[in-house]
Design an enzyme around this catalytic site. Structure first.
Site, short mmCIF file in Angstrom:
data_model
loop_
_atom_site.label_atom_id
_atom_site.label_comp_id
_atom_site.label_asym_id
_atom_site.label_seq_id
_atom_site.Cartn_x
_atom_site.Cartn_y
_atom_site.Cartn_z
N LYS A 148 -35.43 39.39 -11.11
CA LYS A 148 -37.05 39.78 -11.28
C LYS A 148 -37.25 40.57 -12.36
CE LYS A 148 -39.51 40.43 -8.19
NZ LYS A 148 -40.41 42.00 -7.02
O1 G3P Z 1 -43.70 42.19 -5.47
C1 G3P Z 1 -44.34 43.10 -5.80
C2 G3P Z 1 -45.32 44.17 -4.92
O2 G3P Z 1 -43.99 44.45 -4.20
C3 G3P Z 1 -46.45 45.23 -5.79
O3 G3P Z 1 -47.22 44.82 -4.32
O4 G3P Z 1 -48.02 46.49 -3.26
O5 G3P Z 1 -46.71 47.52 -5.14
O6 G3P Z 1 -49.24 45.99 -5.54
P1 G3P Z 1 -47.61 46.05 -4.23
#
Ligand code: G3P
Length: 221
Positions: A86
């Protein structure tokens, strides 16, 4: 559609993988940092608990081009197949996405906040594009922006798959499935909120009660 789990919680991965067809697991540096395990423990745990046909996505931590490339090669070399790096779509990241694809690595472009960022990462050859649906909703309608991205890729004939990320509720997932999303990566709690409706439990209790009342047992035979 690919259902990916966005977590480093190995117990949740094992449990959901036994209930559903899980395509793979994504993590990011924050998820690993909050897991209570070392990065090595998380990586070994993921490699150990997923089948070879399931995909593992690990994010680069370094933010300079050379560092990203070094980490990308390390990540993609962790298993013979279905390993993806990633890479955030910063300027260095976009460069690294191009270079990693030239080396034939599996790449997921991440930390995407707009359809345009995602589209240009797709032009660089990224295999997956991860728009942060819920975080994008700070700037407008995250679901609508990702729906637009799906259309942009289709109109332009780009093969990158959109793997929508950063979900806070199952409605966001539902709407993107309706829009034709190719993959979603969601935390276990969002996936659990899509199954186990209380009405299902009530229906099953009624079946058991009626059967027991009629036949004096709770089994078919
Ligand atoms: O994979 C990306 C994701 O984990 C971001 O999520 O919940 O931190 O906005 P969040």
């Amino acid at each position: 559609m690919e259902l990916i789990l966005d977590t480093a919680n190995l117990d949740a991965i094992r449990e959901l993988d036994s209930l559903l067809n899980v395509t793979g697991v994504t993590t990011n540096p924050s998820i690993i940092a909050k897991s209570g395990m070392s990065p090595e423990e998380v990586i070994d745990g993921l490699v150990g608990c997923l089948r070879p046909d399931q995909k593992i996505f690990i994010q680069t931590v370094r933010t300079d081009f050379e560092g990203m490339m070094e980490e990308a090669r390390y990540i993609c070399g962790l298993r013979p197949e279905n390993m993806y790096v990633k890479i955030p779509v910063t300027h260095n990241g976009l460069r690294a996405i191009k270079a990693a694809k030239e080396e034939g690595l599996g790449v997921l472009a991440t930390a995407i906040y707009s359809a345009d960022e995602a589209f240009l990462a797709a032009m660089n050859g990224a295999d997956y594009l991860a728009p942060y649906v819920n975080r994008m909703s700070n700037y407008g309608d995250g679901v609508a922006m990702v729906t637009e991205l799906i259309q942009m890729l289709a109109v332009q004939g780009l093969p990158a798959k959109v793997i929508a990320a950063s979900f806070k509720n199952s409605w966001q997932v539902h709407e993107l499935i309706r829009a034709g999303i190719q993959a979603v990566t969601a935390p276990p709690e969002v996936v659990y909120s899509m199954i186990g409706h209380p009405g299902t439990e009530i229906a099953v209790s009624e079946f058991t009660r009626d059967w027991d009342a009629a036949f004096g047992r709770k089994t078919l035979r």
